[in-house]
Enzyme design. Structure first.
Site, PDB file in Angstrom:
ATOM      1  N   GLY A  21      13.511   2.813 -10.960  1.00 37.83           N
ATOM      2  CA  GLY A  21      12.919   2.830 -12.289  1.00 37.83           C
ATOM      3  C   GLY A  21      11.988   4.012 -12.455  1.00 37.83           C
ATOM      4  O   GLY A  21      11.189   4.314 -11.578  1.00 37.83           O
ATOM      5  N   ASP A 149       4.775  -0.319  -9.893  1.00 35.69           N
ATOM      6  CA  ASP A 149       4.343  -1.569  -9.260  1.00 35.69           C
ATOM      7  C   ASP A 149       3.175  -1.380  -8.298  1.00 35.69           C
ATOM      8  O   ASP A 149       2.561  -2.362  -7.879  1.00 35.69           O
ATOM      9  CB  ASP A 149       5.509  -2.211  -8.513  1.00 35.69           C
ATOM     10  CG  ASP A 149       6.602  -2.695  -9.447  1.00 35.69           C
ATOM     11  OD1 ASP A 149       6.275  -3.093 -10.573  1.00 35.69           O
ATOM     12  OD2 ASP A 149       7.781  -2.656  -9.059  1.00 35.69           O
TER      13      ASP A 149
END
Length: 426
Positions: A21, A149
């Site tokens: 991502g 993240d």
């Protein structure tokens, strides 16, 4: 591939690929890599759609892009060369793919491999470096950190996280003002879903939206804590009774006592073996409405969290550029199997530097929220977490805007170099 020691020209080519991502600032890292390489008269090829570019011999010649375009990458979101979710297995299980990659690198005189991604990408870079050594191929492999993240080991923070954290905190604060305005006759509970499969860093960042107990977010649900539906509903009801409304931030990765993802979307697993998640906010909203009778609204920002370049953190941008520049420096020094990581040297004033770390200490390791960052009741962040998080969202780095009121982003030509090998079918 024959196992002879290969002789390659001393000039060499640098290969750069983006993985997984993308983030609001991954192109800033790419811009820094290309700029640093050009300063040293090095040719840079980029993988079309990440590592697939190396397997398919789809290599983008970045020399066709002007200096102005490369500079503009620094304020353009997305992945300029394309990314992919492809995880190579072990050297034994996926050996043909690794050998194909080396064949492509040899055919194009690639001497330096920079892989811009997270844990799995660091593992791939490490495996490629080991196979190159086995074949006597002079290849220096560098992992370049990236993930919203913030779950990469060793590095204090990860480029991409600070901007996503800023977007999260700002969005929650703004939405909370909306809820306050409507709570008397309409929405009593608002649920915001944050990315974070096993690590609650983005959910925690929402805690920066407010400082006092009765300021939003009133409840944060972390994947590091077991989700207790009864305790959650009781907390929501008590908050509405006390404050008049309740803003909830939930990580997509919260689990029940039996280890099941609350937000398992039933979409199977991706190439990395990750369960397809999504919908925890809607699920929680349904439980609140059914059990408590409150009117509820919910949101799933999803890609917006990682693509919001208009709200990027200046700190994050600087760090994304710094690791890109350092990656080129490490590569040219022959620092094989390393990654430039961010080291915090001071909280107040906030200071940081970039240092090399071995990929062995990063690959396939995951950094979750420390216990000391989660409030004792499990529904908020501590002062220690605030001290860690707050500097990462500081500063604004807006893109230039056009007369049409929209950001002026760039798209690259992405011209491929001629292929020199037969297709491999990957």
């Amino acid at each position: 591939m024959a196992r002879e020691r290969l002789t390659v020209p001393s000039r060499g080519t640098l290969f750069y690929a983006q993985s997984g991502g993308v983030t609001a600032v991954i192109n800033a890292t790419a811009s820094a890599v290309i700029t640093a390489a050009r300063a040293r008269k090095l040719r840079v090829l980029a993988g079309r759609n990440g590592i697939l570019g190396a397997l398919r011999e789809e290599l983008i010649d970045t020399s066709h892009e002007s200096a102005a375009t490369i500079r503009a990458l620094a304020h353009t979101p997305g992945g300029a060369f394309g990314s992919c979710r492809v995880k190579l297995k072990s050297l034994e299980d996926d050996r043909p793919k690794y050998e194909r990659m080396l064949e492509v690198f040899r055919a194009h005189d690639v001497r330096w491999f920079l892989y811009n991604g997270g844990n799995d990408s660091a593992d791939t870079a490490l495996k490629v470096s080991r196979l190159a050594a086995e074949f006597g191929y002079p290849l220096t492999c560098i992992g370049v950190p990236k993930t919203v993240d913030n779950d990469l080991a060793v590095t204090d923070t990860c480029p991409g996280f600070g901007s996503a954290a800023k977007y999260t905190a700002v969005s929650v604060r703004e939405a909370a003002l909306d809820v306050i305005a409507m709570a008397d006759t309409s929405t009593k509970v608002f649920v915001y879903e944050a990315m974070g499969r096993h690590a609650g860093w983005l959910a925690a960042a929402a805690g920066l939206a407010g400082r006092e107990l009765d300021e939003a977010p009133h409840i944060i649900l972390f994947p590091e804590r077991e989700f207790d539906q009864a305790a959650f509903l009781a907390q929501v009801d008590a908050t509405v009774a006390r404050v008049g409304h309740c803003v909830v931030v939930a990580s997509e990765g919260i689990r029940t006592a039996d280890g099941r993802f609350v937000a398992d979307a039933g979409g199977g697993k991706d190439a990395f073996g990750h369960t397809q998640l999504g919908g925890v906010a809607a699920w929680l909203a349904g439980r609140v409405k059914d059990a408590l009778g409150h009117k509820v609204h919910w949101t799933l920002p999803d890609y917006l969290q990682r693509s919001a370049r208009h709200l990027a953190s200046a700190t994050d941008l600087k760090q994304a550029q710094a690791v890109g520049k350092a990656a080129v420096e490490y590569a040219l020094k022959g620092m094989n199997g390393t990654m430039p990581v961010i080291v915090r040297t001071s909280d107040a004033p906030y200071r940081w530097t970039v240092r090399p770390a071995p990929l062995e200490e990063i690959a396939n390791h995951e950094k979750t929220m420390p216990d000391g960052f989660i409030r004792e009741d499990g529904f908020g962040i501590t002062d220690a977490a605030r001290r860690y998080l707050e500097p990462l969202i500081r500063g604004e780095a807006p893109p230039p805007y056009g007369r049409d009121g929209l950001p002026k982003y760039v798209r690259l030509a992405n011209r491929l170099v001629p292929q020199r090998l037969p297709p491999a079918g990957f």
